[in-house]
Design a protein around this motif. Sequence first.
Motif, short mmCIF file in Angstrom:
data_model
loop_
_atom_site.label_atom_id
_atom_site.label_comp_id
_atom_site.label_asym_id
_atom_site.label_seq_id
_atom_site.Cartn_x
_atom_site.Cartn_y
_atom_site.Cartn_z
N GLU A 1 15.44 7.18 3.04
CA GLU A 1 15.61 6.17 2.00
C GLU A 1 14.36 5.32 1.82
N ILE A 2 13.41 5.46 2.72
CA ILE A 2 12.11 4.81 2.58
C ILE A 2 11.10 5.77 1.96
N VAL A 3 11.13 7.01 2.41
CA VAL A 3 10.16 8.00 1.94
C VAL A 3 10.28 8.25 0.44
N ARG B 1 7.45 7.98 -2.36
CA ARG B 1 6.98 9.21 -3.02
C ARG B 1 6.93 9.01 -4.54
N ALA B 2 7.89 8.24 -5.04
CA ALA B 2 7.97 7.97 -6.49
C ALA B 2 7.09 6.79 -6.90
N GLY B 3 6.40 6.15 -5.90
CA GLY B 3 5.47 5.09 -6.24
C GLY B 3 6.04 3.69 -6.20
N SER B 4 7.19 3.51 -5.57
CA SER B 4 7.81 2.18 -5.52
C SER B 4 8.04 1.77 -4.07
N ASP B 5 7.83 0.47 -3.80
CA ASP B 5 8.16 -0.07 -2.49
C ASP B 5 9.18 -1.20 -2.59
N GLU B 6 9.82 -1.31 -3.72
CA GLU B 6 10.77 -2.39 -3.95
C GLU B 6 11.93 -2.32 -2.96
N ASP C 1 0.87 -1.18 0.00
CA ASP C 1 0.00 0.00 0.00
C ASP C 1 0.91 1.24 0.00
N ILE C 2 1.24 1.68 -1.19
CA ILE C 2 2.18 2.79 -1.37
C ILE C 2 1.69 4.06 -0.68
N LYS C 3 0.41 4.37 -0.84
CA LYS C 3 -0.14 5.60 -0.27
C LYS C 3 -0.02 5.61 1.25
N LYS C 4 -0.49 4.54 1.90
CA LYS C 4 -0.40 4.45 3.36
C LYS C 4 1.06 4.39 3.81
#
Length: 113
Positions: free
Chosen positions: A82-84, A88-93, A53-56
């Motif tokens: 480094e997480i934010v 912000r760019a839409g990735s959680d990789e 859940d990128i938004k949350k």
Amino acid sequence: MDSRLEELRSWGCNIDEVMERFLDDEEFYFECYTQAMEDPCFPQLEDALKKHDIKKGFENAHTLKGLIANLGLTSLFHIISEIVEPLRAGSDEGLLDKYQELLEERAKYEKLV
């Protein structure tokens, strides 16, 4: 000066600037510090990352970034940044690993609570 502040300074935290922000009120600083270490955004961030859940995830990480910055916790700030930014760019990789790094670093800070 509280010995915990000296410990934070030895870890590279900018205590002089932070204490100006807190009007040199060490007791208030450590009240905020304790609350930040226990902030519900930590487990909520983990949950969001596990659910992709990128938004949350971004909301929780961004909140933590602000808390950590206001307290001057430099090493935590670098990790949360480094997480934010990927969120912000839409990735959680790869961010669950980075989150674990954040928790490991936070454990050091929790010892001062």
